[in-house]
Design a protein around this motif. Structure first.
Motif, PDB file in Angstrom:
ATOM      1  N   ARG A  32       0.630  -1.294  -0.073  1.00 40.07           N
ATOM      2  CA  ARG A  32       0.086  -0.223   0.062  1.00 40.07           C
ATOM      3  C   ARG A  32       0.777   1.121  -0.201  1.00 40.07           C
ATOM      4  NH1 ARG A  32      -3.562  -3.605   2.939  1.00 40.07           N
ATOM      5  NH2 ARG A  32      -2.372  -2.854   4.810  1.00 40.07           N
ATOM      6  N   ARG A  33       1.936   1.173   0.784  1.00 36.06           N
ATOM      7  CA  ARG A  33       2.935   2.407   0.888  1.00 36.06           C
ATOM      8  C   ARG A  33       3.469   2.632  -0.439  1.00 36.06           C
ATOM      9  NH1 ARG A  33       7.985   3.884   1.031  1.00 36.06           N
ATOM     10  NH2 ARG A  33       8.737   1.754   1.095  1.00 36.06           N
ATOM     11  N   LYS A  34       3.884   1.709  -1.247  1.00 31.87           N
ATOM     12  CA  LYS A  34       4.470   1.817  -2.578  1.00 31.87           C
ATOM     13  C   LYS A  34       3.553   2.111  -3.575  1.00 31.87           C
ATOM     14  CE  LYS A  34       8.453  -0.808  -1.811  1.00 31.87           C
ATOM     15  NZ  LYS A  34       9.552  -1.805  -2.366  1.00 31.87           N
ATOM     16  N   LEU A  35       2.377   1.816  -3.571  1.00 33.21           N
ATOM     17  CA  LEU A  35       1.449   1.992  -4.470  1.00 33.21           C
ATOM     18  C   LEU A  35       1.045   3.636  -4.202  1.00 33.21           C
ATOM     19  CD1 LEU A  35      -0.969  -0.966  -4.351  1.00 33.21           C
ATOM     20  CD2 LEU A  35       0.449  -0.172  -6.405  1.00 33.21           C
ATOM     21  N   ALA A  36       0.752   3.801  -3.058  1.00 31.34           N
ATOM     22  CA  ALA A  36       0.669   5.444  -2.896  1.00 31.34           C
ATOM     23  C   ALA A  36       2.010   6.186  -3.323  1.00 31.34           C
ATOM     24  CB  ALA A  36       0.219   5.655  -1.152  1.00 31.34           C
ATOM     25  N   SER A  37       2.943   5.855  -3.177  1.00 26.70           N
ATOM     26  CA  SER A  37       4.055   6.408  -3.722  1.00 26.70           C
ATOM     27  C   SER A  37       4.133   6.826  -4.936  1.00 26.70           C
ATOM     28  CB  SER A  37       5.512   5.863  -2.949  1.00 26.70           C
ATOM     29  OG  SER A  37       6.542   6.534  -3.513  1.00 26.70           O
ATOM     30  N   ARG A  38       3.941   5.454  -5.758  1.00 26.77           N
ATOM     31  CA  ARG A  38       3.914   5.668  -7.149  1.00 26.77           C
ATOM     32  C   ARG A  38       2.497   6.625  -7.674  1.00 26.77           C
ATOM     33  NH1 ARG A  38       3.353   0.011 -10.361  1.00 26.77           N
ATOM     34  NH2 ARG A  38       1.242  -0.044  -9.092  1.00 26.77           N
ATOM     35  N   GLU A  39       1.521   6.432  -7.223  1.00 26.09           N
ATOM     36  CA  GLU A  39       0.235   7.261  -7.287  1.00 26.09           C
ATOM     37  C   GLU A  39       0.629   8.801  -7.323  1.00 26.09           C
ATOM     38  OE1 GLU A  39      -4.115   7.981  -5.628  1.00 26.09           O
ATOM     39  OE2 GLU A  39      -3.522   5.790  -6.260  1.00 26.09           O
ATOM     40  N   PHE A  96       2.218  13.875  -9.791  1.00 22.48           N
ATOM     41  CA  PHE A  96       3.022  15.014  -9.889  1.00 22.48           C
ATOM     42  C   PHE A  96       3.435  15.255 -11.223  1.00 22.48           C
ATOM     43  CE2 PHE A  96       7.523  16.616  -9.831  1.00 22.48           C
ATOM     44  CZ  PHE A  96       7.282  17.589  -9.181  1.00 22.48           C
ATOM     45  N   PHE A  97       3.973  14.172 -11.986  1.00 20.36           N
ATOM     46  CA  PHE A  97       4.403  14.301 -13.299  1.00 20.36           C
ATOM     47  C   PHE A  97       3.529  14.500 -14.212  1.00 20.36           C
ATOM     48  CE2 PHE A  97       7.940  12.199 -11.006  1.00 20.36           C
ATOM     49  CZ  PHE A  97       8.922  13.126 -11.116  1.00 20.36           C
TER      50      PHE A  97
END
Length: 64
Positions: A49-56, A61-62
């Motif tokens: 979940r942490r990594k998915l949130a970071s990716r999202e 942002f980009f």
């Protein structure tokens, strides 16, 4: 060996190998392993979940 010495001995760490033969493992130890694996699953899901949130967040942002 005195009772005090037995109390200070480190307990055997519960571990589990996927696919391991379970026939010689006691019911109590199976319960310990289930608890261990449930905790590991929760830890993996939290990280996912942490990594998915970071990716999202990075994707948002980009896209600007």
């Amino acid at each position: 060996m005195s009772i005090d010495e037995a109390d200070t001995k480190p307990k055997r760490k519960v571990s589990h190998e996927i696919g391991q033969d379970l026939s010689a493992i006691s019911v109590d130890e199976l319960g310990e392993r289930v608890t261990l694996l449930e905790a590991e699953i929760a830890r993996l899901q939290d990280e996912q979940r942490r990594k998915l949130a970071s990716r999202e967040a990075a994707g948002t942002f980009f896209k600007l």
